[in-house]
Enzyme design. Structure first.
Site, PDB file in Angstrom:
ATOM      1  N   CYS A  63     -48.532   0.281 -15.190  1.00 11.70           N
ATOM      2  CA  CYS A  63     -49.810   0.384 -14.481  1.00 11.70           C
ATOM      3  C   CYS A  63     -49.553   0.728 -13.012  1.00 11.70           C
ATOM      4  CB  CYS A  63     -50.577  -0.934 -14.593  1.00 11.70           C
ATOM      5  SG  CYS A  63     -52.258  -0.856 -13.995  1.00 11.70           S
ATOM      6  N   HIS A  64     -50.185   1.802 -12.515  1.00 11.39           N
ATOM      7  CA  HIS A  64     -49.961   2.244 -11.144  1.00 11.39           C
ATOM      8  C   HIS A  64     -50.652   1.307 -10.138  1.00 11.39           C
ATOM      9  CE1 HIS A  64     -49.228   5.967 -13.400  1.00 11.39           C
ATOM     10  NE2 HIS A  64     -48.451   6.318 -12.400  1.00 11.39           N
ATOM     11  N   GLU A  99     -57.574  -2.501 -15.040  1.00 14.04           N
ATOM     12  CA  GLU A  99     -57.888  -3.487 -14.003  1.00 14.04           C
ATOM     13  C   GLU A  99     -59.163  -4.247 -14.347  1.00 14.04           C
ATOM     14  OE1 GLU A  99     -55.023  -0.713 -12.220  1.00 14.04           O
ATOM     15  OE2 GLU A  99     -56.794  -0.446 -13.483  1.00 14.04           O
ATOM     16  N   ASP A 113     -59.914 -22.856 -18.741  1.00 13.72           N
ATOM     17  CA  ASP A 113     -59.106 -23.901 -18.113  1.00 13.72           C
ATOM     18  C   ASP A 113     -59.975 -24.962 -17.444  1.00 13.72           C
ATOM     19  OD1 ASP A 113     -56.514 -24.981 -17.112  1.00 13.72           O
ATOM     20  OD2 ASP A 113     -57.369 -24.411 -15.169  1.00 13.72           O
TER      21      ASP A 113
END
Length: 303
Positions: A63-64, A99, A113
């Site tokens: 991933c860039h 992203e 969580d």
């Protein structure tokens, strides 16, 4: 990593989702009333999601790294399900789908969580891309498919057989990748009269794209712009600027090239550099987007 240096910056947008499903209404009530022991679930999960979006390239090897210029996180409650929606924008050479999906998954995990102490039945579902805009796929259906092109190499040395043509062949390769048919390919000397004769000939034959390579520099024999400009009905300065800007980002001598773009009736005429890299990069700078001009010449709207 995949090479994206040949791509242009465009506005890229992606929208992704994740669904967090709780097991009882009391959990939804605790979220809305901000009584979850670990804190404000929506606010803290949003902060986690923003970090997730920005840290994507740190975790996914191919991933860039790219500038994240906008991120929005929304929550939609439907019964026991909470839909997380993330919108990410950038102006860059590659998209932001990963992203957006990574951010949505981090939001969902952070909610899990924070809620697990009060709800043991939480599930995460349907992490997926909802929408993407701005890349090649956003424009692929906007171009005519019946176009034909002529490629003319302007070079004394190549026409005399002293050098091999590579620039013209690079142009042809790009045209073929853009599904443009090659009507003709010719090599001529740097002679003003011959250059003009070729443009008139192909225009009269109804050739859509007439592309010259060579003769755009500053030597005494570089006369392609001088030959073509008197023939043009209209110039297209934005195309010329795009070619030079793209080249200048890659090497400093691109500013010395005198590329030309314009129309003769319904034929588009281009004069590109004669070096192989110059010709290839010029084509990368403006194709396939330039093909939209043929819809405009036929009376279509820009949108």
């Amino acid at each position: 990593m995949v090479d994206i240096t040949h791509k242009n910056n465009t506005l890229r947008t992606a929208v992704a989702q994740a669904i967090v499903k709780v097991s009882r209404q009391e959990t939804i009530d605790a979220i809305n009333n901000k009584t979850v022991p670990k804190g404000d679930v929506f606010a803290m999960s949003k902060a986690a999601g923003l970090l997730g979006v920005k840290k994507t390239s740190d975790l996914l090897p191919d991933c860039h790294p790219l500038p994240i210029e906008y991120t929005a996180i929304e929550y939609v409650i439907d019964g026991l399900e909470i839909k997380v929606l993330i919108t990410v924008k950038t102006i860059y050479k590659t998209g932001v789908e990963v992203e957006a999906m990574h951010g949505a998954s981090i939001v969902a995990l952070n909610m899990y969580d924070m809620l697990k102490p009060i709800d043991k039945g939480i599930e995460i579902h349907h992490i997926k891309l909802i929408e993407k805009k701005g890349g090649k796929s956003s424009f692929k259906d906007k171009f005519r498919r019946d176009l034909k092109a002529a490629v003319i190499v302007c070079s004394d040395s190549i026409s005399e057989g002293k050098k091999e043509d590579k620039a013209g062949k690079a142009i042809i390769a790009k045209l073929e990748a853009c599904e443009v048919a090659i009507h003709d390919y010719s090599i001529i000397p740097d002679e003003k009269a011959i250059i003009q004769e070729k443009a008139k000939h192909y225009q009269e034959q109804g050739v859509d794209l007439i592309i010259y390579t060579g003769g755009t520099g500053l030597s005494q024999r570089d006369v392609t712009p001088e030959a073509l400009k008197p023939l043009l009905d209209r110039t297209i300065p934005g195309v010329e600027e795009a070619i030079r800007k793209y080249g200048q980002d890659r090497m400093p001598y691109a500013m010395l090239s005198r590329s030309v773009a314009g129309t003769i009736k319904n034929s588009l005429v281009l004069a590109l550099p004669g070096s192989t890299n110059g010709a290839r990069e010029s084509m990368d700078a403006i194709f396939p987007s330039l093909l939209h001009v043929f819809r405009i010449l036929k009376g279509a709207r820009h949108d």
